[in-house]
Design a protein around this motif. Structure first.
Motif, PDB file in Angstrom:
ATOM      1  N   LYS A  48     -10.219   6.366  -2.527  1.00 20.18           N
ATOM      2  CA  LYS A  48      -9.190   5.344  -2.405  1.00 20.18           C
ATOM      3  C   LYS A  48      -8.065   5.839  -1.509  1.00 20.18           C
ATOM      4  CE  LYS A  48      -6.536   1.790  -3.245  1.00 20.18           C
ATOM      5  NZ  LYS A  48      -6.780   0.514  -2.530  1.00 20.18           N
ATOM      6  N   VAL A  49      -7.796   5.105  -0.434  1.00 19.69           N
ATOM      7  CA  VAL A  49      -6.652   5.409   0.421  1.00 19.69           C
ATOM      8  C   VAL A  49      -5.789   4.158   0.550  1.00 19.69           C
ATOM      9  CG1 VAL A  49      -7.795   7.254   1.697  1.00 19.69           C
ATOM     10  CG2 VAL A  49      -7.959   4.894   2.522  1.00 19.69           C
ATOM     11  N   THR A  50      -4.531   4.378   0.927  1.00 16.62           N
ATOM     12  CA  THR A  50      -3.525   3.326   0.820  1.00 16.62           C
ATOM     13  C   THR A  50      -2.734   3.197   2.117  1.00 16.62           C
ATOM     14  OG1 THR A  50      -3.296   3.720  -1.558  1.00 16.62           O
ATOM     15  CG2 THR A  50      -1.470   2.624  -0.460  1.00 16.62           C
ATOM     16  N   VAL A  51      -2.582   1.964   2.595  1.00 17.37           N
ATOM     17  CA  VAL A  51      -1.684   1.662   3.709  1.00 17.37           C
ATOM     18  C   VAL A  51      -0.392   1.091   3.128  1.00 17.37           C
ATOM     19  CG1 VAL A  51      -1.325   0.251   5.774  1.00 17.37           C
ATOM     20  CG2 VAL A  51      -3.576   1.264   5.332  1.00 17.37           C
ATOM     21  N   VAL A  52       0.732   1.659   3.555  1.00 15.89           N
ATOM     22  CA  VAL A  52       2.038   1.270   3.019  1.00 15.89           C
ATOM     23  C   VAL A  52       2.870   0.628   4.129  1.00 15.89           C
ATOM     24  CG1 VAL A  52       4.130   2.053   1.837  1.00 15.89           C
ATOM     25  CG2 VAL A  52       1.950   3.232   1.434  1.00 15.89           C
ATOM     26  N   ALA A  53       3.328  -0.595   3.902  1.00 16.08           N
ATOM     27  CA  ALA A  53       4.196  -1.280   4.855  1.00 16.08           C
ATOM     28  C   ALA A  53       5.616  -0.733   4.706  1.00 16.08           C
ATOM     29  CB  ALA A  53       4.166  -2.785   4.603  1.00 16.08           C
ATOM     30  N   HIS A  54       6.065   0.045   5.678  1.00 15.51           N
ATOM     31  CA  HIS A  54       7.316   0.791   5.614  1.00 15.51           C
ATOM     32  C   HIS A  54       8.518  -0.127   5.848  1.00 15.51           C
ATOM     33  CE1 HIS A  54      10.244   3.777   7.528  1.00 15.51           C
ATOM     34  NE2 HIS A  54      10.070   4.213   6.300  1.00 15.51           N
ATOM     35  N   ARG A  55       9.362  -0.249   4.833  1.00 15.64           N
ATOM     36  CA  ARG A  55      10.525  -1.156   4.858  1.00 15.64           C
ATOM     37  C   ARG A  55      10.081  -2.600   5.091  1.00 15.64           C
ATOM     38  NH1 ARG A  55      14.440   2.618   8.760  1.00 15.64           N
ATOM     39  NH2 ARG A  55      13.833   4.601   7.806  1.00 15.64           N
ATOM     40  N   GLY A  56       8.955  -2.942   4.482  1.00 14.06           N
ATOM     41  CA  GLY A  56       8.291  -4.193   4.796  1.00 14.06           C
ATOM     42  C   GLY A  56       7.529  -4.022   6.096  1.00 14.06           C
ATOM     43  N   ALA A  72       4.817  -8.489   5.476  1.00 14.38           N
ATOM     44  CA  ALA A  72       3.947  -7.446   4.919  1.00 14.38           C
ATOM     45  C   ALA A  72       2.925  -8.026   3.952  1.00 14.38           C
ATOM     46  CB  ALA A  72       4.796  -6.385   4.223  1.00 14.38           C
ATOM     47  N   LEU A  73       3.303  -9.044   3.212  1.00 13.75           N
ATOM     48  CA  LEU A  73       2.379  -9.675   2.275  1.00 13.75           C
ATOM     49  C   LEU A  73       1.187 -10.298   2.993  1.00 13.75           C
ATOM     50  CD1 LEU A  73       4.884 -11.389  -0.200  1.00 13.75           C
ATOM     51  CD2 LEU A  73       3.291  -9.542  -0.749  1.00 13.75           C
ATOM     52  N   ALA A  74       1.368 -10.647   4.254  1.00 13.26           N
ATOM     53  CA  ALA A  74       0.288 -11.277   5.025  1.00 13.26           C
ATOM     54  C   ALA A  74      -0.626 -10.260   5.691  1.00 13.26           C
ATOM     55  CB  ALA A  74       0.897 -12.201   6.079  1.00 13.26           C
ATOM     56  N   THR A  75      -0.343  -8.973   5.535  1.00 13.07           N
ATOM     57  CA  THR A  75      -1.159  -7.929   6.156  1.00 13.07           C
ATOM     58  C   THR A  75      -2.149  -7.343   5.146  1.00 13.07           C
ATOM     59  OG1 THR A  75       0.270  -6.045   5.587  1.00 13.07           O
ATOM     60  CG2 THR A  75       0.862  -7.333   7.552  1.00 13.07           C
ATOM     61  N   HIS A  76      -2.905  -6.339   5.595  1.00 11.70           N
ATOM     62  CA  HIS A  76      -3.857  -5.647   4.731  1.00 11.70           C
ATOM     63  C   HIS A  76      -3.236  -4.448   4.025  1.00 11.70           C
ATOM     64  CE1 HIS A  76      -7.754  -7.662   5.846  1.00 11.70           C
ATOM     65  NE2 HIS A  76      -6.955  -8.097   6.809  1.00 11.70           N
ATOM     66  N   ALA A  77      -1.918  -4.303   4.103  1.00 13.12           N
ATOM     67  CA  ALA A  77      -1.252  -3.204   3.402  1.00 13.12           C
ATOM     68  C   ALA A  77      -1.489  -3.313   1.900  1.00 13.12           C
ATOM     69  CB  ALA A  77       0.241  -3.219   3.690  1.00 13.12           C
ATOM     70  N   ASP A  78      -1.582  -2.154   1.252  1.00 16.30           N
ATOM     71  CA  ASP A  78      -1.742  -2.105  -0.202  1.00 16.30           C
ATOM     72  C   ASP A  78      -0.388  -2.062  -0.912  1.00 16.30           C
ATOM     73  OD1 ASP A  78      -4.801  -1.476  -0.243  1.00 16.30           O
ATOM     74  OD2 ASP A  78      -3.936  -0.001   1.127  1.00 16.30           O
ATOM     75  N   PHE A  79       0.576  -1.372  -0.290  1.00 19.56           N
ATOM     76  CA  PHE A  79       1.923  -1.225  -0.822  1.00 19.56           C
ATOM     77  C   PHE A  79       2.932  -1.796   0.162  1.00 19.56           C
ATOM     78  CE2 PHE A  79       0.237   1.927  -3.708  1.00 19.56           C
ATOM     79  CZ  PHE A  79       1.198   2.153  -4.682  1.00 19.56           C
ATOM     80  N   ILE A  80       4.067  -2.230  -0.358  1.00 19.48           N
ATOM     81  CA  ILE A  80       5.255  -2.510   0.447  1.00 19.48           C
ATOM     82  C   ILE A  80       6.330  -1.533   0.000  1.00 19.48           C
ATOM     83  CG2 ILE A  80       7.065  -4.186   0.998  1.00 19.48           C
ATOM     84  CD1 ILE A  80       4.977  -6.393   0.461  1.00 19.48           C
ATOM     85  N   GLU A  81       6.918  -0.809   0.956  1.00 20.71           N
ATOM     86  CA  GLU A  81       7.970   0.164   0.645  1.00 20.71           C
ATOM     87  C   GLU A  81       9.326  -0.411   1.010  1.00 20.71           C
ATOM     88  OE1 GLU A  81      10.742   3.550   1.748  1.00 20.71           O
ATOM     89  OE2 GLU A  81       9.918   1.967   3.024  1.00 20.71           O
ATOM     90  N   VAL A  82      10.315  -0.238   0.122  1.00 22.88           N
ATOM     91  CA  VAL A  82      11.696  -0.637   0.399  1.00 22.88           C
ATOM     92  C   VAL A  82      12.640   0.458  -0.097  1.00 22.88           C
ATOM     93  CG1 VAL A  82      11.226  -3.129   0.307  1.00 22.88           C
ATOM     94  CG2 VAL A  82      11.920  -1.917  -1.785  1.00 22.88           C
ATOM     95  N   ASP A  83      13.886   0.388   0.355  1.00 21.19           N
ATOM     96  CA  ASP A  83      14.916   1.358  -0.030  1.00 21.19           C
ATOM     97  C   ASP A  83      16.036   0.642  -0.771  1.00 21.19           C
ATOM     98  OD1 ASP A  83      13.957   3.676   1.896  1.00 21.19           O
ATOM     99  OD2 ASP A  83      14.079   1.861   3.118  1.00 21.19           O
ATOM    100  N   VAL A  84      16.641   1.342  -1.741  1.00 23.88           N
ATOM    101  CA  VAL A  84      17.711   0.690  -2.501  1.00 23.88           C
ATOM    102  C   VAL A  84      18.971   1.557  -2.574  1.00 23.88           C
ATOM    103  CG1 VAL A  84      16.167  -0.748  -3.886  1.00 23.88           C
ATOM    104  CG2 VAL A  84      16.831   1.512  -4.751  1.00 23.88           C
ATOM    105  N   HIS A  85      20.101   0.854  -2.531  1.00 27.63           N
ATOM    106  CA  HIS A  85      21.430   1.409  -2.771  1.00 27.63           C
ATOM    107  C   HIS A  85      22.095   0.541  -3.835  1.00 27.63           C
ATOM    108  CE1 HIS A  85      21.787   4.355   0.569  1.00 27.63           C
ATOM    109  NE2 HIS A  85      20.893   3.566   1.160  1.00 27.63           N
ATOM    110  N   GLN A  86      23.353   0.844  -4.140  1.00 22.74           N
ATOM    111  CA  GLN A  86      24.061   0.083  -5.178  1.00 22.74           C
ATOM    112  C   GLN A  86      25.432  -0.363  -4.670  1.00 22.74           C
ATOM    113  OE1 GLN A  86      23.323   0.748  -9.506  1.00 22.74           O
ATOM    114  NE2 GLN A  86      25.348   1.676  -9.418  1.00 22.74           N
TER     115      GLN A  86
END
Length: 294
Positions: A48-56, A72-86
């Protein structure tokens, strides 16, 4: 095993860090500047390998926005990556930098603004005028947009003036409130953030982010130079590394220690293929639309 610390002169540490970050930044520029513009078909792997959509899908839309998430949801990526602050009023918002200047029409530190004030800023027009009026989303908005259709990799950041009070628990509360436990993963460069997550009464997968490890020495770089082994990260599922350090031997070493590794950030599909051949479990890319599976 306790971590061993070795004292080095500050000048030597700064020189080594400067060299390593110069190398990684230079290589980043070389790799990211030239994507093929064509779909690149990856054969299904025995593992199992994973493609990650970086910052969407941040090559197609403004990074860390709802528009990038939808792309990103329309691609073949397995993950969507995002960053969070407060925000100043304790709201978890999705944006990469601790300041507003690079990606929005605002200026200054995120922690100096309330959510209402942040929502007045344009987070799309600097990417392209077609995305004018795109706003900084909250983590809750991103989770609602994803809805478990893909997994979500959330990177917890540090502010300009230090760590955000209570952000780890706020992120966990949002995940719990939206019943997203089964499809979210948390990652960070910062050990205190990971330790706060591990102390919480909430089981969720975590990844430790680093730049890489110096070969043959007990030295690695995350946001600073550190000495010792990776034993202290035993509660993490993966240790994620910069592509410059993604050698077959290092990836094998991480696997032998019980860690997976997601490599960041590679935009050329042929290089993504090569990283999987070296043993990477996942690869983060700004251009997930260029990758399809046979």
């Amino acid at each position: 095993m306790s971590e061993r610390f070795i004292w080095v002169r500050p000048k030597a540490e700064r020189a080594l860090l400067s060299l390593l970050f110069f190398l990684s930044i230079s290589l980043s520029a070389c790799s990211s500047a030239d994507t093929s513009g064509k779909l690149f078909l990856l054969k299904k792997q025995a593992r199992k390998v994973t493609v990650v959509a970086h910052r969407g899908a941040s090559g197609l839309a403004p990074e860390n926005t709802i528009a990038a998430v939808k792309q990103a949801l329309a691609t073949h990526a397995d993950f969507i990556e995002v960053d969070v602050h407060q925000s100043k009023d304790g709201q978890v918002v999705v944006i990469h930098d601790a300041t507003l200047d690079r990606t929005t029409t605002g200026k200054g530190k995120i922690s100096d603004f309330t959510l209402a004030e942040l929502k007045e800023l344009d987070a799309g027009v600097k990417h392209d005028s077609a995305f004018a009026n795109e706003r900084i989303p909250t983590l809750a908005q991103v989770i609602k947009a994803v809805k478990g259709k893909k997994k979500l990799l959330i990177e917890l950041k540090k502010g300009e003036d230090g760590y955000y009070t209570g952000m780890e628990q706020n992120v966990l509360n949002i995940i719990r409130e939206h019943k997203a436990e089964d499809w979210t993963v948390l990652q960070s460069f910062y050990d205190p953030i990971l330790e706060n997550i591990w102390k919480a009464d909430f089981v969720i997968p975590t990844h430790k982010l680093i730049v890489g490890k110096i070969p043959f020495l007990p030295v690695y770089i995350d946001h600073t130079l550190k000495f010792g082994s990776f034993d202290k990260y035993s509660e993490a599922v993966a240790i994620n590394i910069h592509r410059y350090f993604a050698s077959k031997s290092f990836i094998t070493s991480l696997h032998n220690q019980g860690f997976k590794t997601f490599v960041w950030t590679e935009n050329k599909p042929e290089n993504i293929k090569r990283l999987f051949e070296l043993g990477a479990d996942g690869v983060m890319t700004d251009n997930p639309e260029l990758v399809e599976w046979k």
